[in-house]
Design a protein around this motif. Structure first.
Motif, short mmCIF file in Angstrom:
data_model
loop_
_atom_site.label_atom_id
_atom_site.label_comp_id
_atom_site.label_asym_id
_atom_site.label_seq_id
_atom_site.Cartn_x
_atom_site.Cartn_y
_atom_site.Cartn_z
N THR A 1 8.50 10.03 2.00
CA THR A 1 8.70 9.89 0.56
C THR A 1 10.14 9.51 0.31
N ARG A 2 10.33 8.49 -0.51
CA ARG A 2 11.68 8.10 -0.94
C ARG A 2 11.75 8.20 -2.45
N SER A 3 12.75 8.90 -2.91
CA SER A 3 12.98 9.06 -4.34
C SER A 3 14.12 8.16 -4.75
N LEU A 4 13.88 7.29 -5.75
CA LEU A 4 14.85 6.30 -6.19
C LEU A 4 15.18 6.55 -7.66
N ALA A 5 16.46 6.64 -7.94
CA ALA A 5 16.89 6.94 -9.31
C ALA A 5 16.66 5.75 -10.24
N TYR B 1 18.07 -1.67 -1.53
CA TYR B 1 18.11 -0.36 -2.20
C TYR B 1 16.94 0.52 -1.75
N VAL B 2 15.77 -0.08 -1.58
CA VAL B 2 14.59 0.67 -1.16
C VAL B 2 14.76 1.14 0.28
N SER C 1 1.79 8.60 -24.59
CA SER C 1 2.90 8.87 -25.50
C SER C 1 4.18 8.37 -24.84
N ALA C 2 5.19 8.15 -25.64
CA ALA C 2 6.44 7.58 -25.12
C ALA C 2 7.15 8.57 -24.20
N VAL C 3 7.40 8.14 -22.98
CA VAL C 3 8.12 8.93 -21.98
C VAL C 3 9.05 8.01 -21.21
N ARG C 4 9.95 8.60 -20.45
CA ARG C 4 10.88 7.81 -19.63
C ARG C 4 11.12 8.54 -18.31
N PRO C 5 10.70 7.95 -17.20
CA PRO C 5 11.00 8.56 -15.91
C PRO C 5 12.46 8.33 -15.54
N VAL C 6 13.02 9.26 -14.82
CA VAL C 6 14.39 9.10 -14.32
C VAL C 6 14.41 8.94 -12.81
N GLU C 7 13.21 9.01 -12.20
CA GLU C 7 13.11 8.87 -10.75
C GLU C 7 11.73 8.35 -10.39
N VAL C 8 11.69 7.42 -9.44
CA VAL C 8 10.45 6.92 -8.88
C VAL C 8 10.36 7.44 -7.45
N ALA C 9 9.28 8.13 -7.12
CA ALA C 9 9.09 8.64 -5.76
C ALA C 9 7.88 7.95 -5.15
N LEU C 10 8.09 7.23 -4.05
CA LEU C 10 7.04 6.52 -3.35
C LEU C 10 6.81 7.18 -1.99
N THR C 11 5.55 7.40 -1.65
CA THR C 11 5.20 7.96 -0.35
C THR C 11 4.36 6.95 0.41
N ALA C 12 4.76 6.68 1.64
CA ALA C 12 4.06 5.72 2.49
C ALA C 12 2.76 6.31 3.01
N ARG C 13 1.88 5.42 3.43
CA ARG C 13 0.62 5.83 4.01
C ARG C 13 0.83 6.58 5.32
N GLY D 1 0.83 -1.20 0.00
CA GLY D 1 0.00 0.00 0.00
C GLY D 1 0.85 1.24 0.00
N LEU D 2 0.34 2.31 -0.60
CA LEU D 2 1.08 3.57 -0.64
C LEU D 2 0.13 4.74 -0.74
N ALA D 3 0.60 5.90 -0.35
CA ALA D 3 -0.21 7.12 -0.42
C ALA D 3 -0.02 7.84 -1.74
N GLU D 4 1.18 7.81 -2.28
CA GLU D 4 1.46 8.58 -3.50
C GLU D 4 2.56 7.92 -4.30
N LEU D 5 2.43 8.00 -5.63
CA LEU D 5 3.45 7.52 -6.56
C LEU D 5 3.72 8.62 -7.57
N ALA D 6 4.97 8.96 -7.75
CA ALA D 6 5.36 9.94 -8.77
C ALA D 6 6.44 9.31 -9.64
N LEU D 7 6.31 9.50 -10.93
CA LEU D 7 7.32 9.08 -11.90
C LEU D 7 7.87 10.36 -12.52
N ASN D 8 9.00 10.79 -11.99
CA ASN D 8 9.53 12.11 -12.34
C ASN D 8 10.39 12.08 -13.61
N THR D 9 10.24 13.13 -14.41
CA THR D 9 11.00 13.24 -15.66
C THR D 9 12.43 13.72 -15.43
#
Length: 183
Positions: free
Chosen positions: A175-179, A165-166, A120-132, A54-62
């Motif tokens: 929130t943890r941001s992972l490259a 790694y996580v 459309s084709a995109v590529r994230p360079v960072e995944v940011a996960l936020t816990a509940r 479970g998670l509160a937020e997911l971001a796939l950052n450019t």
């Protein structure tokens, strides 16, 4: 890779895991390359305390710490559980409003995943996960794969994020941001 065991030597090569990826795309011409897909998801593969994750937020950052590509598209998700009918909370950019969680045993069943179709084709360079929020922060899974797809049927492992790694148990709203590897 090739490994050679010399006669009489210790056979513990200390190789715990190896991953190989075949990346699609144009011929490499710089250090900034990697797969582009229309759809991206995180697929949780190892539970910490709750078998659905479970998670509160997911971001796939450019870019690192930058804009989230999860807007102007469609939310994708596997199982839903704990009374959550959809995954909107994971992409509303508001940490305390709610959460997404996979149903019991969703990690084992392979349905504990959530993602986004940008269209459309995109590529994230960072995944940011936020816990509940609160004590349920420990529901955050330990390991996951970042996967991409162009058709929503065939998903390709782009990067594995193992427990080491996580990191340890998330705290409330952490929130943890992972490259994401660039090649």
């Amino acid at each position: 890779p090739e490994f050679l065991l010399n006669s009489g030597e210790n056979n513990d090569a200390k190789i715990d895991s190896m991953y190989m990826r075949i990346l699609k795309g144009n011929l490499i011409t710089s250090e900034d390359f990697g797969p582009n897909f229309d759809m991206w998801r995180v697929n949780f593969t190892l539970a910490r305390t709750y078998s659905g994750g479970g998670l509160a937020e997911l971001a796939l950052n450019t870019v690192a710490g930058g804009p989230d590509l999860c807007s102007g598209g469609t939310i994708l998700y596997g199982s839903t559980g704990l009374g959550v009918a959809n995954a909107d909370y994971a992409f509303d950019d508001l940490i305390d409003t709610g959460y997404w969680a996979g149903e019991d045993n969703a990690i084992t069943n392979g349905t504990s995943w959530i993602g986004y179709d940008k269209g459309s084709a995109v590529r994230p360079v960072e995944v940011a996960l936020t816990a509940r929020y609160g004590g349920d922060a420990i529901m955050m899974a330990q390991e996951f794969y970042l996967q991409g797809s162009d058709d929503g049927i065939d998903w390709y492992n782009v990067q594995h994020f193992p427990a080491g790694y996580v990191g340890d148990v998330f705290t409330s709203n952490e929130t943890r941001s992972l490259a994401v590897e660039t090649g």
